[in-house]
Design a protein around this motif. Structure first.
Motif, short mmCIF file in Angstrom:
data_model
loop_
_atom_site.label_atom_id
_atom_site.label_comp_id
_atom_site.label_asym_id
_atom_site.label_seq_id
_atom_site.Cartn_x
_atom_site.Cartn_y
_atom_site.Cartn_z
N GLY A 118 0.87 -1.49 0.08
CA GLY A 118 -0.50 -0.12 -0.05
C GLY A 118 0.95 1.29 0.05
O GLY A 118 2.32 1.32 0.05
N GLU B 285 -4.13 0.84 -2.96
CA GLU B 285 -3.07 0.46 -2.97
C GLU B 285 -2.02 0.23 -4.12
O GLU B 285 -2.81 1.08 -4.90
N HIS C 35 0.10 -6.74 2.79
CA HIS C 35 -1.08 -6.77 2.69
C HIS C 35 -2.12 -7.68 3.08
O HIS C 35 -1.92 -8.69 2.46
N THR D 150 -6.25 0.36 3.26
CA THR D 150 -6.00 1.07 1.10
C THR D 150 -7.79 1.03 0.88
O THR D 150 -7.66 1.03 -0.16
#
Ligand SMILES: Cc1cc2nc3c(=O)[nH]c(=O)nc-3n(C[C@H](O)[C@H](O)[C@H](O)COP(=O)(O)OP(=O)(O)OC[C@H]3O[C@@H](n4cnc5c(N)ncnc54)[C@H](O)[C@@H]3O)c2cc1C
Length: 373
Positions: free
Chosen positions: A45, A105, A186, A212
């Motif tokens: 991100g 992202e 992530h 995100t």
């Protein structure tokens, strides 16, 4: 008539794309050569501060960015066990009508910018780089890695921290490790996580995460840099470090299972003295200045370079050193201040400094970047 008719941009990342969009929209011929075979955005991100969002809005992509990302206006400081210590309002550095911060992202940002580049009429050629250039003072003759040639009014090195263009210009500045390394994943966004929360202390210097999207976020742990050959099982290592943290870290830790989803990288920095050009070839973005992400200002500074250079190129009717000097007057000191402050924040963690004024330093940078460059 603008100062240039055609431009070659080396590197189709954040800086290169953000420069290509306004130039191509204004009718210039813009070619991008990107060494990768397709759009890629490594990492996970990204935290975009208000001044980055302001440039993205000026580029006309704010609607897509805000739909893809997760905006917030405060920062949470927690103890290692998860206890909330303080809730700090973030400065709206992009102006009152933009959020202070937006997490998103990286591949989403890259895709939005690439679409805008295409729609503006710039041409991106993938899997290519510059093999050679010769600057006559009036134009630049270029030979690309596939043997094709071209002649451009301006060549821009937007090819990142390890810029080949920088080396070809004979600028002998290389990225320097700061002594810190970051583990990133992530992952799923646990319910209730609606802003960046940071923990200073515990087994790492920093443990943090940033939402995100509706279901996603990235989480990171910053510790002393490790030799890359000693990393071993990345998931096991990150999970072990995460053991030292409570609160949302219990859920995050449960997701740290697949080593291929863990990104590890060293913090590095770099600052090229002014000017960033040699005749008709100029560096922008990380090719000219890069900082550890302790202030999350790296991409913002790259976007600002692109915005300022585009504005100057479109307003001038000829390209000479005075244009590049004006570019430096608006960019060098500001980017240098961000690099220095980002380094100082890291140094204060590596060598604890009793009189370190972290809020003061962050406040000064927030005030600086709130002003348009
Ligand atoms: C761990 C980490 C976390 C970060 N977190 C944040 C954050 O939260 N917020 C923030 O604002 N910033 C952050 N940054 C900084 C940010 O990622 C960079 O400042 C930004 O991506 C630089 O953009 P750029 O376009 O200059 O370079 P890049 O994004 O590196 O793009 C350069 C492009 O050039 C291409 N290229 C490279 N060499 C060649 C060549 N020879 N020929 C042709 N093409 C080439 C590359 O493939 C790439 O597409 C972070 C950085 C790191 C390391």
């Amino acid at each position: 008539m603008p100062a240039v008719g055609n431009v070659l941009i080396v590197g189709g990342g954040t800086a290169g794309s953000a420069l290509a969009i306004p130039l191509a929209r204004a009718g210039l011929t813009v070619d991008i050569v990107e060494i990768n075979p397709e759009i890629t955005a490594l990492g996970s991100g990204i935290t975009l501060q208000g001044n980055a969002l302001r440039v993205l809005r000026d580029l006309g992509v704010w609607d897509q960015v805000s739909a893809a990302g997760f905006p917030f206006d405060s920062l949470g400081l927690h103890a290692p066990d998860g206890t909330l210590l303080a809730e700090i309002p973030d400065a709206r550095t992009g102006g009152p009508d933009l959020p202070a911060t937006l997490g998103m992202e990286r591949p989403e940002l890259a895709t939005i910018l690439a679409k805008a580049v295409r729609e503006a009429g710039a041409r991106t050629r993938f899997g290519l780089t510059v093999a050679e250039f010769s600057d006559t003072g009036e134009h630049v003759d270029v030979r690309l890695s596939d043997g094709t040639t071209g002649t451009y009014d301006l060549v821009v090195g937007a090819d990142g921290i390890r810029s080949a263009v920088r080396g070809m210009l004979g600028i002998d500045v290389a990225p320097e490790p700061t002594g810190m390394g970051i583990w990133r994943i992530h992952t799923r966004r646990p319910a209730g996580i609606e802003r960046t929360n940071l923990i200073y202390g515990g087994p790492c210097f920093i443990a943090g995460y940033c939402p995100t999207g509706p279901d996603t976020m990235y989480a990171y742990l910053v510790e002393k840099a490790r030799p890359r050959e000693t990393l071993g099982d990345k998931a096991a290592h990150m999970r072990d470090l995460a053991e030292g943290y409570g609160g949302a870290w219990a859920e995050i830790r449960a997701d740290i299972t697949d080593p291929d989803r863990i990104n590890y990288t060293w913090f590095e920095s770099l600052l090229v003295d002014r000017p960033w050009n040699r005749s008709r070839i100029v560096l922008i973005g990380d090719a000219a200045h890069a900082c550890p992400p302790t202030l999350a200002q790296g991409a913002a500074q790259c976007l600002e370079d692109a915005a300022v250079l585009a504005e100057l190129l479109l307003a001038a009717d000829r390209l000479d050193q005075s244009l590049f000097d004006a570019f430096m007057d608006r960019r060098h000191e500001r980017a240098a201040a961000v690099v220095e402050a980002s380094l100082r924040l890291g140094a204060w963690q590596l060598e604890p400094t009793p009189d370190a004024d972290v809020p003061g330093l962050m406040g000064r940078i927030a005030a600086l970047v709130t002003e348009r460059p």
